[in-house]
Scaffold this active site. Structure first.
Site, PDB file in Angstrom:
ATOM      1  N   ALA A 191      -2.311  19.460   4.651  1.00  0.00           N
ATOM      2  CA  ALA A 191      -1.101  19.084   5.001  1.00  0.00           C
ATOM      3  C   ALA A 191      -1.490  18.538   6.546  1.00  0.00           C
ATOM      4  O   ALA A 191      -2.291  19.178   7.306  1.00  0.00           O
ATOM      5  CB  ALA A 191      -0.310  20.064   5.360  1.00  0.00           C
TER       6      ALA A 191
ATOM      7  N   GLY B  32      -1.274  15.433   5.157  1.00  0.00           N
ATOM      8  CA  GLY B  32      -1.388  14.385   4.055  1.00  0.00           C
ATOM      9  C   GLY B  32      -2.223  13.176   4.485  1.00  0.00           C
ATOM     10  O   GLY B  32      -2.339  12.176   3.657  1.00  0.00           O
TER      11      GLY B  32
ATOM     12  N   LYS C  97      -5.027  12.622   5.088  1.00  0.00           N
ATOM     13  CA  LYS C  97      -6.291  12.122   4.541  1.00  0.00           C
ATOM     14  C   LYS C  97      -5.962  12.255   2.977  1.00  0.00           C
ATOM     15  O   LYS C  97      -6.770  11.351   2.238  1.00  0.00           O
ATOM     16  CB  LYS C  97      -7.467  13.261   4.819  1.00  0.00           C
ATOM     17  CG  LYS C  97      -7.590  13.171   6.459  1.00  0.00           C
ATOM     18  CD  LYS C  97      -8.681  14.086   6.751  1.00  0.00           C
ATOM     19  CE  LYS C  97      -8.899  14.069   8.229  1.00  0.00           C
ATOM     20  NZ  LYS C  97      -7.880  14.626   9.119  1.00  0.00           N
TER      21      LYS C  97
ATOM     22  N   ASP D 117      -4.507  29.975  -0.610  1.00  0.00           N
ATOM     23  CA  ASP D 117      -5.328  30.042   0.202  1.00  0.00           C
ATOM     24  C   ASP D 117      -6.664  29.356  -0.243  1.00  0.00           C
ATOM     25  O   ASP D 117      -7.194  29.799  -1.499  1.00  0.00           O
ATOM     26  CB  ASP D 117      -5.569  31.592   0.444  1.00  0.00           C
ATOM     27  CG  ASP D 117      -6.700  31.961   1.418  1.00  0.00           C
ATOM     28  OD1 ASP D 117      -7.737  31.153   1.581  1.00  0.00           O
ATOM     29  OD2 ASP D 117      -6.520  33.141   1.988  1.00  0.00           O
TER      30      ASP D 117
ATOM     31  N   CYS E 215     -11.582  19.046  13.852  1.00  0.00           N
ATOM     32  CA  CYS E 215     -11.463  18.166  15.036  1.00  0.00           C
ATOM     33  C   CYS E 215     -11.745  19.124  16.051  1.00  0.00           C
ATOM     34  O   CYS E 215     -11.049  19.160  17.114  1.00  0.00           O
ATOM     35  CB  CYS E 215     -10.095  17.686  15.015  1.00  0.00           C
ATOM     36  SG  CYS E 215      -8.572  19.071  14.747  1.00  0.00           S
TER      37      CYS E 215
HETATM   38  C1  LIG Z   1      -6.725  20.263  10.306  1.00  0.00           C
HETATM   39  S1  LIG Z   1      -5.277  20.653   9.326  1.00  0.00           S
HETATM   40  C2  LIG Z   1      -5.803  19.547   7.902  1.00  0.00           C
HETATM   41  C3  LIG Z   1      -4.893  18.239   8.105  1.00  0.00           C
HETATM   42  C4  LIG Z   1      -4.827  17.309   7.118  1.00  0.00           C
HETATM   43  N1  LIG Z   1      -6.274  17.431   6.359  1.00  0.00           N
HETATM   44  C5  LIG Z   1      -4.614  15.970   7.222  1.00  0.00           C
HETATM   45  O1  LIG Z   1      -5.133  15.086   7.223  1.00  0.00           O
HETATM   46  O2  LIG Z   1      -3.244  15.658   7.390  1.00  0.00           O
HETATM   47  C6  LIG Z   1      -5.901  22.131   8.752  1.00  0.00           C
HETATM   48  C7  LIG Z   1      -4.866  22.639   7.535  1.00  0.00           C
HETATM   49  O3  LIG Z   1      -5.458  23.645   7.182  1.00  0.00           O
HETATM   50  C8  LIG Z   1      -4.544  24.712   6.634  1.00  0.00           C
HETATM   51  N2  LIG Z   1      -5.280  26.056   6.289  1.00  0.00           N
HETATM   52  C9  LIG Z   1      -5.385  27.024   7.138  1.00  0.00           C
HETATM   53  N3  LIG Z   1      -6.155  28.179   6.492  1.00  0.00           N
HETATM   54  C10 LIG Z   1      -6.057  27.694   5.329  1.00  0.00           C
HETATM   55  C11 LIG Z   1      -6.689  28.466   3.922  1.00  0.00           C
HETATM   56  N4  LIG Z   1      -7.092  29.548   3.961  1.00  0.00           N
HETATM   57  N5  LIG Z   1      -6.596  27.673   2.799  1.00  0.00           N
HETATM   58  C12 LIG Z   1      -5.940  26.455   2.776  1.00  0.00           C
HETATM   59  N6  LIG Z   1      -5.502  25.858   3.876  1.00  0.00           N
HETATM   60  C13 LIG Z   1      -5.523  26.250   5.070  1.00  0.00           C
HETATM   61  C14 LIG Z   1      -3.695  24.454   7.780  1.00  0.00           C
HETATM   62  O4  LIG Z   1      -2.123  25.140   7.249  1.00  0.00           O
HETATM   63  C15 LIG Z   1      -3.465  23.229   7.963  1.00  0.00           C
HETATM   64  O5  LIG Z   1      -2.533  22.440   7.500  1.00  0.00           O
END
Ligand SMILES: C[S@@+](CC[C@H](N)C(=O)[O-])C[C@H]1O[C@@H](n2cnc3c(N)ncnc32)[C@H](O)[C@@H]1O
Length: 632
Positions: free
Chosen positions: A371, A373, A375, A420, A494
């Site tokens: 999220a 999205g 990527k 998760d 990042c």
């Molecule tokens: C850097 S953001 C991702 C951005 C996304 N890849 C994009 O390009 O739009 C990191 C994401 O990791 C999610 N996140 C955090 N802990 C997580 C977990 N244990 N399992 C899956 N997702 C997790 C967060 O909700 C957040 O949306």
């Protein structure tokens, strides 16, 4: 120039007879002295007249006149007489000629090559030295004498003493050169050292006053200069630490960082580069968009936006889908092209992990933390809507924006899930490729989110890497090492913090010997650290890539690409995320990587979720949860 040089060529020296004959003409030595001075002065005036501005010229003339006047008072009649003769005799006066002759005797090699301008300069220097009061007059004579042959009398020059005089002159020149060198060295020693550090008392006084940020900035620049050349520029008695401490305090004051984060980020660079990094974080990166190639081509999109009054250009040669927006007469997030899903607002750095992932058509790909999205939709576009992309995010609320973007951009090969990600591969495994764009501290995006400067604590840099390590191991275990086309894992953050980047990757390499790092295939980026502050990582860490706002004008970013070369012993691990976490904690504790003060999880809160998930699981299996004894 050549002609001018010729006209300046030294005439041949007079013969001894010629010299003797001329000498006879000069009966009065005193008169001759005055004449010498007059000649020099006049010669000097003539030369000055050639070079000086009218104002300088007239003032020099005045001085000259004054000087002459005092001499003339003394020997008025002689000089008058002499002057009258001088006009006629000047061409015949051999002193100058003799001087040149003598000079040519000792400087044979030099003169032909000497530039006329240089000669003028040398002459000018002599004139400058020539002054008017008595002591200086003596000096002036000395100067004149230098030209003529120093402390020997011209009249005494003859064939027999010429060699010894020449030797004497050589010795004198050598001595002068030595003295000049000594003077220079002493001058350098005496050169004031940059003393930018204040005493404690001064600091206390200044602390009472409102901060002068301009002065702070100037001092930061000065300190960086000192640190760059510490041996020569540091003030006596001050250590490198004194300067570093001051610089870090200034960085905190000027840019508004917590001391903890300022130091952490500062340590990544040389002092000069660190300053560039902090400066770059003061501004946000350019607005960039990614063309959705599922809907349009970049050229067509650019044309459509230009027609709406958007000023743009391609981001750079490394991306065929990115456009940089300079300014726009319409809101970029609300144009008809945007609503039609022809593009997405996306930071340029966000393209990088997807380019590294290199998705292929018809593959099964997992985007572990997807999220909102940006990527996922890029992966989908590169796959041309073939195969399947599992877009997962643990945060349910965030999956809404993920779904919205997937719909708007027309990605039809996507499945959104909400786990998760540590649950993988239990949930599902055997992917061709996995992107783990991990949750991170955001130290690469301070330009966008200034709150990071003060909100991040030491605890974050223990907790977050811990989660990242678990997620990365799960990603590795969820990839099919036998994939015909892939077997690839891309890890990105990042953040520019080594704890979240190289240290996580190095941990994964040690824990999973069935993966290796491979080239990212990215055209830009700096090498990752193979060692950092005394800690050595696997040498292949050099294959990872770092990005900084001050070097590529993109957000700070990190990308690592793994190839899975054998099945994971953990691939069939059916443990829950919680069990995995406990196992991982045991592992890292054994290695001493995570400190004992690692943050505790809220067990009570977790218990609620565990019970809920167990209940759901039983319901899914068709078992009545109430029929099952609590605790089982
Ligand atoms: C850097 S953001 C991702 C951005 C996304 N890849 C994009 O390009 O739009 C990191 C994401 O990791 C999610 N996140 C955090 N802990 C997580 C977990 N244990 N399992 C899956 N997702 C997790 C967060 O909700 C957040 O949306």
């Amino acid at each position: 120039m050549g002609n001018r040089r010729l006209s300046k060529r030294q005439p041949d020296p007079p013969t001894l007879e010629e010299f003797q004959a001329r000498k006879d003409k000069k009966s009065n030595k005193k008169k001759e002295k005055v004449k010498k001075q007059t000649l020099v002065q006049e010669g000097s005036d003539k030369k000055k007249a050639k070079r000086q501005s009218p104002i300088e010229e007239s003032s020099e003339k005045k001085k000259s006149k004054k000087h002459k006047k005092s001499k003339l008072n003394e020997e008025d009649s002689i000089v008058k007489d002499q002057k009258a003769r001088e006009e006629k005799e000047l061409p015949e006066v051999d002193l100058e000629e003799l001087s040149k002759a003598k000079k040519s005797l000792f400087d044979e090699d030099e003169d032909d090559e000497q530039d006329e301008d240089e000669q003028l300069q040398d002459e000018f220097d002599v004139e400058q030295e020539y002054d008017y009061d008595d002591d200086e007059e003596a000096d002036a004579r000395q100067m004149f004498s230098d030209e003529e042959g120093d402390d020997f009398d011209l009249e005494e020059l003859n064939a027999s003493n010429m060699e010894s005089l020449s030797k004497k002159l050589d010795e004198q020149e050598a001595q002068e050169a030595e003295e000049a060198e000594k003077e220079l060295l002493e001058g350098e020693k005496l050169q004031p050292r940059v003393d930018v550090l204040r005493t404690e008392e001064e600091e206390q006084v200044l602390a009472q006053q409102p901060p002068d940020l301009t002065a702070v900035r100037t001092r930061m620049i000065e300190i960086v200069k000192v640190l760059d050349d510490f041996k020569n520029l540091a003030a006596e008695g001050k250590s490198r630490t004194d300067y570093l401490d001051r610089l870090l305090k200034d960085i905190c004051q000027y840019f508004g960082y917590s001391p903890f984060l300022a130091e952490k980020l500062f340590d990544l660079f040389s002092p000069a580069e660190a300053l560039e990094f902090f400066e770059a974080n003061e501004i946000s990166r350019p607005i960039t968009i990614r063309t959705n190639t599922l809907r349009t081509r970049r050229r067509d999109l650019a044309q459509a936006l230009v027609n709406r009054g958007v000023n743009l250009q391609p981001i750079g040669p490394w991306t065929k889908v990115g456009l940089q927006i300079f300014d726009s007469q319409v809101p970029i997030g609300a144009t008809p092209e945007y609503l039609a899903g022809n593009y997405i607002l996306q930071a340029a750095s966000s393209f990088l992990p997807v380019i590294a992932l290199d998705p292929q058509e018809n593959e099964r790909i997992l985007d572990m933390a997807a999220a909102p999205g940006g990527k996922t939709t890029y992966i989908s576009a590169l796959m041309k809507n073939t195969g399947c992309v599992f877009a997962n995010d643990a945060n349910k609320a965030r999956t809404k924006s993920l779904v919205a973007n997937i719909h708007r951009l027309g990605c039809t090969n996507t499945i959104v899930c909400n786990y998760d990600a540590r649950e993988f591969p239990k949930v599902i495994g055997g992917f061709d490729r996995i992107l783990l764009d991990a949750p991170c501290s955001g130290t690469g995006v301070i330009g966008k989110d200034q709150s990071v400067k003060v909100s991040r604590t030491e605890k974050d840099f223990m907790q977050i890497p811990h989660l990242q390590k678990q997620l990365l191991l799960s990603a590795i275990d969820s990839v099919d090492s036998h994939s015909k086309t892939g077997g690839i894992i891309v890890y990105s953050t990042c953040s520019v913090a080594v704890e979240e980047d190289e240290q996580v990757v190095d941990y994964a390499l040690r824990k999973r010997p069935n993966v290796k790092l491979v080239e990212t295939g990215l055209a830009i980026g700096k090498e990752g650290f193979a060692s950092y502050r005394g800690k050595n990582f696997h040498p292949s860490l050099k294959l990872t890539r770092r990005y900084y706002p001050h070097t590529y004008n993109v957000d700070g970013f990190f990308v690592a690409k793994f190839q899975k070369i054998g099945p994971s012993p953990h691939d069939d691990n059916q443990n829950s995320a919680r069990e995995k976490e406990a196992a991982a904690r045991r592992e890292v504790e054994e290695e001493g990587i995570i400190h004992s003060d690692f943050a505790k999880f809220d067990d009570d809160e977790d218990e609620k979720y565990i019970q809920k998930s167990q209940k759901n699981s039983l319901l899914k299996k068709g078992v009545n949860p109430k029929a099952v004894k609590h605790g089982k």
